[in-house]
Write a protein that holds these residues in place. Structure first.
Motif, PDB file in Angstrom:
ATOM      1  N   GLN A   8      65.159  25.184  -8.182  1.00 52.56           N
ATOM      2  CA  GLN A   8      64.943  23.898  -8.043  1.00 52.56           C
ATOM      3  C   GLN A   8      63.561  23.654  -7.288  1.00 52.56           C
ATOM      4  O   GLN A   8      63.037  24.563  -6.610  1.00 52.56           O
ATOM      5  CB  GLN A   8      66.072  23.129  -7.294  1.00 52.56           C
ATOM      6  N   THR A   9      63.199  22.313  -6.980  1.00 50.25           N
ATOM      7  CA  THR A   9      62.073  21.920  -6.438  1.00 50.25           C
ATOM      8  C   THR A   9      62.123  20.718  -5.620  1.00 50.25           C
ATOM      9  O   THR A   9      62.902  19.836  -5.960  1.00 50.25           O
ATOM     10  CB  THR A   9      60.734  21.797  -7.618  1.00 50.25           C
ATOM     11  N   PHE A  10      61.288  20.644  -4.793  1.00 49.94           N
ATOM     12  CA  PHE A  10      61.111  19.413  -3.851  1.00 49.94           C
ATOM     13  C   PHE A  10      60.087  18.552  -4.535  1.00 49.94           C
ATOM     14  O   PHE A  10      59.805  17.419  -3.874  1.00 49.94           O
ATOM     15  CB  PHE A  10      60.717  19.681  -2.527  1.00 49.94           C
ATOM     16  N   SER A  11      59.356  18.860  -5.430  1.00 50.13           N
ATOM     17  CA  SER A  11      58.276  18.349  -6.133  1.00 50.13           C
ATOM     18  C   SER A  11      58.440  16.890  -6.777  1.00 50.13           C
ATOM     19  O   SER A  11      57.633  16.081  -6.852  1.00 50.13           O
ATOM     20  CB  SER A  11      57.438  19.206  -6.920  1.00 50.13           C
ATOM     21  N   LYS A  12      59.875  16.896  -7.374  1.00 50.88           N
ATOM     22  CA  LYS A  12      59.988  15.604  -8.275  1.00 50.88           C
ATOM     23  C   LYS A  12      61.254  14.678  -7.569  1.00 50.88           C
ATOM     24  O   LYS A  12      60.539  13.654  -7.048  1.00 50.88           O
ATOM     25  CB  LYS A  12      60.524  16.025  -9.605  1.00 50.88           C
ATOM     26  N   SER A  13      62.345  14.956  -7.311  1.00 50.57           N
ATOM     27  CA  SER A  13      63.379  14.367  -6.812  1.00 50.57           C
ATOM     28  C   SER A  13      63.197  13.748  -5.206  1.00 50.57           C
ATOM     29  O   SER A  13      63.701  12.979  -4.639  1.00 50.57           O
ATOM     30  CB  SER A  13      64.597  14.577  -7.113  1.00 50.57           C
ATOM     31  N   ARG A  14      62.316  14.761  -4.753  1.00 51.09           N
ATOM     32  CA  ARG A  14      62.132  14.781  -3.144  1.00 51.09           C
ATOM     33  C   ARG A  14      60.791  14.346  -2.690  1.00 51.09           C
ATOM     34  O   ARG A  14      60.568  14.416  -1.600  1.00 51.09           O
ATOM     35  CB  ARG A  14      62.735  15.980  -2.349  1.00 51.09           C
ATOM     36  N   ALA A  15      60.011  13.912  -3.743  1.00 50.75           N
ATOM     37  CA  ALA A  15      58.782  13.253  -3.435  1.00 50.75           C
ATOM     38  C   ALA A  15      57.740  14.010  -2.670  1.00 50.75           C
ATOM     39  O   ALA A  15      57.336  13.469  -1.948  1.00 50.75           O
ATOM     40  CB  ALA A  15      58.978  11.848  -2.766  1.00 50.75           C
ATOM     41  N   LEU A  16      57.920  15.438  -3.053  1.00 51.80           N
ATOM     42  CA  LEU A  16      57.052  16.149  -2.086  1.00 51.80           C
ATOM     43  C   LEU A  16      56.145  17.295  -2.775  1.00 51.80           C
ATOM     44  O   LEU A  16      56.000  18.485  -2.252  1.00 51.80           O
ATOM     45  CB  LEU A  16      57.990  17.153  -0.919  1.00 51.80           C
ATOM     46  N   ALA A  17      55.603  16.920  -4.039  1.00 49.59           N
ATOM     47  CA  ALA A  17      55.011  17.948  -4.583  1.00 49.59           C
ATOM     48  C   ALA A  17      53.655  18.266  -3.910  1.00 49.59           C
ATOM     49  O   ALA A  17      53.045  19.437  -3.939  1.00 49.59           O
ATOM     50  CB  ALA A  17      54.368  17.069  -6.077  1.00 49.59           C
ATOM     51  N   GLY A  18      53.120  17.419  -2.914  1.00 50.66           N
ATOM     52  CA  GLY A  18      51.835  17.881  -2.132  1.00 50.66           C
ATOM     53  C   GLY A  18      52.391  18.911  -0.785  1.00 50.66           C
ATOM     54  O   GLY A  18      51.404  19.523  -0.543  1.00 50.66           O
ATOM     55  N   LEU A  19      53.629  19.034  -0.689  1.00 52.44           N
ATOM     56  CA  LEU A  19      54.136  19.900   0.379  1.00 52.44           C
ATOM     57  C   LEU A  19      54.428  21.433  -0.063  1.00 52.44           C
ATOM     58  O   LEU A  19      54.070  22.480   0.513  1.00 52.44           O
ATOM     59  CB  LEU A  19      55.163  19.503   1.131  1.00 52.44           C
ATOM     60  N   ARG A  20      54.517  21.559  -1.522  1.00 50.70           N
ATOM     61  CA  ARG A  20      54.837  22.862  -2.301  1.00 50.70           C
ATOM     62  C   ARG A  20      55.948  23.507  -1.581  1.00 50.70           C
ATOM     63  O   ARG A  20      56.176  24.305  -0.878  1.00 50.70           O
ATOM     64  CB  ARG A  20      53.701  23.848  -2.024  1.00 50.70           C
ATOM     65  N   ILE A  21      57.201  23.138  -2.029  1.00 52.96           N
ATOM     66  CA  ILE A  21      58.295  23.740  -1.646  1.00 52.96           C
ATOM     67  C   ILE A  21      59.095  23.894  -3.138  1.00 52.96           C
ATOM     68  O   ILE A  21      59.537  22.848  -3.761  1.00 52.96           O
ATOM     69  CB  ILE A  21      59.257  22.868  -0.454  1.00 52.96           C
ATOM     70  N   GLY A  22      59.785  25.103  -3.148  1.00 51.92           N
ATOM     71  CA  GLY A  22      60.821  25.331  -4.056  1.00 51.92           C
ATOM     72  C   GLY A  22      61.713  26.426  -3.660  1.00 51.92           C
ATOM     73  O   GLY A  22      61.516  27.009  -2.711  1.00 51.92           O
ATOM     74  N   PHE A  23      62.827  26.543  -4.361  1.00 51.61           N
ATOM     75  CA  PHE A  23      63.728  27.215  -3.809  1.00 51.61           C
ATOM     76  C   PHE A  23      64.942  27.820  -4.965  1.00 51.61           C
ATOM     77  O   PHE A  23      64.989  27.426  -5.968  1.00 51.61           O
ATOM     78  CB  PHE A  23      64.588  26.830  -2.704  1.00 51.61           C
ATOM     79  N   ALA A  24      65.315  29.030  -4.638  1.00 48.65           N
ATOM     80  CA  ALA A  24      66.217  29.455  -5.544  1.00 48.65           C
ATOM     81  C   ALA A  24      67.530  29.710  -4.983  1.00 48.65           C
ATOM     82  O   ALA A  24      67.620  30.146  -3.775  1.00 48.65           O
ATOM     83  CB  ALA A  24      65.813  30.933  -5.969  1.00 48.65           C
ATOM     84  N   ILE A  25      68.714  29.690  -5.747  1.00 46.71           N
ATOM     85  CA  ILE A  25      70.101  30.016  -5.277  1.00 46.71           C
ATOM     86  C   ILE A  25      70.837  30.832  -6.170  1.00 46.71           C
ATOM     87  O   ILE A  25      70.841  30.657  -7.459  1.00 46.71           O
ATOM     88  CB  ILE A  25      70.885  28.516  -4.905  1.00 46.71           C
ATOM     89  N   GLY A  26      71.583  31.810  -5.776  1.00 51.06           N
ATOM     90  CA  GLY A  26      72.097  32.871  -6.439  1.00 51.06           C
ATOM     91  C   GLY A  26      72.841  33.712  -5.603  1.00 51.06           C
ATOM     92  O   GLY A  26      73.156  33.701  -4.442  1.00 51.06           O
ATOM     93  N   SER A  27      73.308  34.978  -6.313  1.00 48.51           N
ATOM     94  CA  SER A  27      74.143  36.029  -5.534  1.00 48.51           C
ATOM     95  C   SER A  27      73.198  36.501  -4.364  1.00 48.51           C
ATOM     96  O   SER A  27      72.086  36.470  -4.620  1.00 48.51           O
ATOM     97  CB  SER A  27      74.355  36.966  -6.452  1.00 48.51           C
ATOM     98  N   GLU A  28      73.771  37.145  -3.441  1.00 45.11           N
ATOM     99  CA  GLU A  28      73.379  37.808  -2.458  1.00 45.11           C
ATOM    100  C   GLU A  28      72.444  38.823  -3.049  1.00 45.11           C
ATOM    101  O   GLU A  28      71.188  39.261  -2.397  1.00 45.11           O
ATOM    102  CB  GLU A  28      74.189  38.293  -1.426  1.00 45.11           C
ATOM    103  N   LYS A  29      73.095  39.513  -3.882  1.00 46.59           N
ATOM    104  CA  LYS A  29      72.262  40.681  -4.712  1.00 46.59           C
ATOM    105  C   LYS A  29      70.693  40.041  -5.160  1.00 46.59           C
ATOM    106  O   LYS A  29      69.789  40.742  -4.939  1.00 46.59           O
ATOM    107  CB  LYS A  29      73.162  40.897  -5.632  1.00 46.59           C
TER     108      LYS A  29
END
Ligand code: PMP
Length: 355
Positions: free
Chosen positions: A204-225
């Motif tokens: 997911q990303t902070f660029s659209k729904s969190r109004a922060l395209a200029g800050l450049r934040i994205g993230f992944a969530i998954g298994s620890e592995k």
């Protein structure tokens, strides 16, 4: 030139324009039309720039902890990067390391084939059906990995969590990445599945729904592995990616849930209202669950509308690509911006011969 023989040559991804002129109605890159959370702006004012002499936390701990608490997973299941493009590119490098082709739709985010080519990954396109929906059976054959956005871009079409679960369950020998860049605008996230399937990665990303395209934040969530493997590649490539202000401000944005929900709901309401008006003007639309509309006019070619809009300082997106070259992707802006778009289109279509 002999030296050029030894140079890696790539055909880069082409992003939407970022014009300087603030007067342009900018509906071309799916940014949020509203400012970031006031809590984040207050936090920004308190940030001491003295700290910038230090390297940032290479694990982005504060941000990762905030995301883990928000999405109710363990911090070891979260990976943060410089926009989801960074997270996705690293994921291609990490998870798609097979001789078998990676599978993704023919109409989709046009960075996927660029990353596949950059990282030397074989891939095959799976044609969407005539309604731009995924055909599940296309993803039930041997492959080196699977990726698609949900909702898809640029169509806005949402697939059910059931469809995703079947694809993940029947592909336990490969990693399935769901790019949820637009999931907050009314879609059901596949996040709850990460506890049951070790081979699923949600990005997911902070660029659209969190109004922060200029800050450049994205993230992944998954298994620890999966997150562990992703970190190994990241720390073999560039340890310090997210900068110190991004980590601090990203965590502040996650904490302001009320503002996030309010912003997303405003965009959804504007999307529905604008969609209904465009239909009245002779446009057909997909059932977009994203912060953009994907439209095609019954008699005026998309390329013509794109040029006319542009000349009138309204920027939208058009691709000269098979299957979608008669469509426009229009980011959902403020109500005022959409009024300008609709007023222009009404007038243009009224005065054009043959409509
Ligand atoms: N995935 C999809 C489907 C997108 O449309 C975008 C936006 N261009 C991204 C990922 C990347 O967004 P960002 O790097 O700003 O997080």
């Amino acid at each position: 030139m002999g030296f050029e023989q030894n140079i890696r040559r790539v055909e880069p991804y082409v992003a939407g324009e970022q014009p300087e002129d603030k007067d342009i109605v900018k509906l071309n890159t799916n940014e949020c039309p509203y400012p970031p959370s006031p809590a984040l702006i207050r936090r920004a004012e308190q940030l001491s720039m003295q700290q910038l002499r230090l390297y940032p936390d290479m694990n982005a701990g504060k941000l990762v902890d905030a995301l883990a608490a928000y999405y109710q997973v363990r911090p070891s299941q979260v990976f943060a990067g410089v926009g989801s493009d960074d997270v996705l590119s690293l994921s291609f490098m990490t998870f798609f390391h097979s001789d078998r082709p990676v599978l993704f739709p023919d109409v989709t985010y046009s960075f996927y084939d660029v990353w596949a080519q950059l990282h030397g990954i074989p891939y095959e396109l799976c044609p969407l059906d005539e309604n731009f929906c995924i055909r599940r059976e296309d993803y039930l054959r041997p492959n080196g990995g699977i990726i698609f956005p949900n909702p898809n871009a640029p169509t806005g079409i949402l697939e059910s969590v059931d469809t995703i679960e079947e694809i993940v369950r029947k592909n336990q020998d490969s990693v399935v990445i769901i790019d949820e860049a637009y999931i907050d605008f009314g879609g059901e996230s596949a996040l709850p599945l990460v506890d049951r399937y070790e081979n699923l990665l949600i990005v997911q990303t902070f660029s659209k729904s969190r109004a922060l395209a200029g800050l450049r934040i994205g993230f992944a969530i998954g298994s620890e592995k999966l997150i562990g493997y992703l970190k190994d590649v990241k720390f073999s490539f560039n340890s310090y990616t997210l900068n110190l202000p991004s980590i601090e401000l990203g965590a502040a944005a996650v904490a302001d849930d009320a503002y996030f929900r309010e912003t997303v709901n405003k965009i959804i309401r504007t999307r529905e209202r604008t969609g209904a008006e465009l239909a009245q003007l002779g446009f057909s639309l997909t059932d977009s669950r994203a912060n953009f509309l994907f439209v095609s006019h019954e008699s005026v070619p998309a390329a013509e509308l794109f040029a006319a809009l542009r000349q009138n300082r309204i920027y939208v997106r058009h691709w000269n690509r098979p299957r979608i070259d008669n469509h426009l992707r229009i980011t959902v802006g403020t109500d005022e911006q959409m009024e300008r778009l609709l007023a222009f289109l009404k007038n243009y279509l009224k005065n054009r011969k043959g409509v």
